[in-house]
Every structure is written in C-alpha cells, then in structure tokens.
Design an enzyme around this catalytic site. Sequence first.
Site, PDB file in Angstrom:
ATOM      1  CB  SER A  11      76.614  65.499   3.614  1.00  7.42           C
ATOM      2  OG  SER A  11      76.451  64.427   2.722  1.00  7.42           O
ATOM      3  NE  ARG A  34      68.516  60.796   6.384  1.00  6.43           N
ATOM      4  CZ  ARG A  34      69.258  61.744   6.980  1.00  6.43           C
ATOM      5  NH1 ARG A  34      70.489  61.463   7.373  1.00  6.43           N
ATOM      6  NH2 ARG A  34      68.786  62.931   7.211  1.00  6.43           N
ATOM      7  CG  HIS A  37      73.366  61.890   3.788  1.00  3.52           C
ATOM      8  ND1 HIS A  37      73.403  61.125   4.941  1.00  3.52           N
ATOM      9  CD2 HIS A  37      74.146  62.961   4.017  1.00  3.52           C
ATOM     10  CE1 HIS A  37      74.179  61.722   5.817  1.00  3.52           C
ATOM     11  NE2 HIS A  37      74.643  62.831   5.305  1.00  3.52           N
TER      12      HIS A  37
END
Length: 192
Positions: A11, A34, A37
Amino acid sequence: MRTVHPIEARSLEILRSRVDLGALPPLTRAVTERVIHASADLEYATDLVTDEEHLRQGLRALRDGAPIVTDVAMVAAGITARPAICSISDPAAAGVEGLTRSAAAIRLSYAEAGPGAVWVVGNAPTALEEIIEHGVAPALVIGLPVGFVGAVESKAALRDSGLPAVSNVSEKGGSAVAAAALNALLYFEGDA
C-alpha cells in the site's frame, strides 16, 4: 522495531508512486503518509496542516510516556501501540448542562490525564473546542474531526489558538485519520 505487514508495504509503495512527499520534513512526511494510507485520499497531501516542531514536541512527549487522550472510542480503538484515555462512555459525561457528551468527556479525561497529554480528536468538533477553551496545556493536539457542522471552524480555531497541533483545512477527517496521525508518531523510529 515494528514489523510491517506485506499488505501495508505494498500500500505504501502504491501511495509513493502516486504522490511525492519526499520534500516534506520527516515527521510531517510520516504523518501525511500514514493519514493517506488510512484514508486512500491523496488530497491529504495538501489538506493537512502540520508544524515539524509541534510534531517533535508530541513525539518527545509520547516517548516520555505522556498520556494519550481521545474524543471517542473509535479513535482509541485505532491506536495500536498504546492505550488511550477516553471518557465518552462515562455516565458522568451525559447530561452536563450546556455541553455535548464529547465536550463533557474532555473535561473528565483532563481530570485523569492532566497537562502534557497528547490529545487526538477525530469525531467531535465540540471536543476540539473544549480542548482549546479548557486550557489543557497539551504536548500536541491532533485535531481532525469530520463533518459539515463545526469541523472546519473548530480546526481553524485550533490553528489560531497557538496550541501545538496537527489539523486539516477541509471538512474531511474522522476517527481512522486521527488515529493514523497519532500512530505515525508512535511508529516513528527516527530521532525526536
């Protein structure tokens, strides 16, 4: 050292092929990656508002064992490396005159956490407003509430407050995004 699952690694590889965050300072890049993601939303690359020194301050506090406080249980559930204080389900948070349950829960959580905590808000703009008004003396506030009523305004108030903060400018946000921003700091392996 944290073990990264192959799905997460893939990812992040896809994310990095779609947006170049290489020019961002290390903690800002970690938080932005993050958040993207967790949300699959590349717009966070330009929507997040961070300050590297604020992030360093939050990272140092976390490494020194500062309490983590969340506005709702869903944010707390998304924080994977440490327990968090969340008073939303405390019966004392219900029915406080003039306050939403989320704002009342912030007062209860402050009584437990005290100054120097890291506050993570992903749901309730009123919780973020209470943090600003209550004078919680935070190490860092991750203010990413979602919604059409009060979210943008509460995040703007956070930025204007002078508190060390992470926020964004749009109506976007949410529990997963707020937890992801905090997790980025907890997972960070570089120097504070």
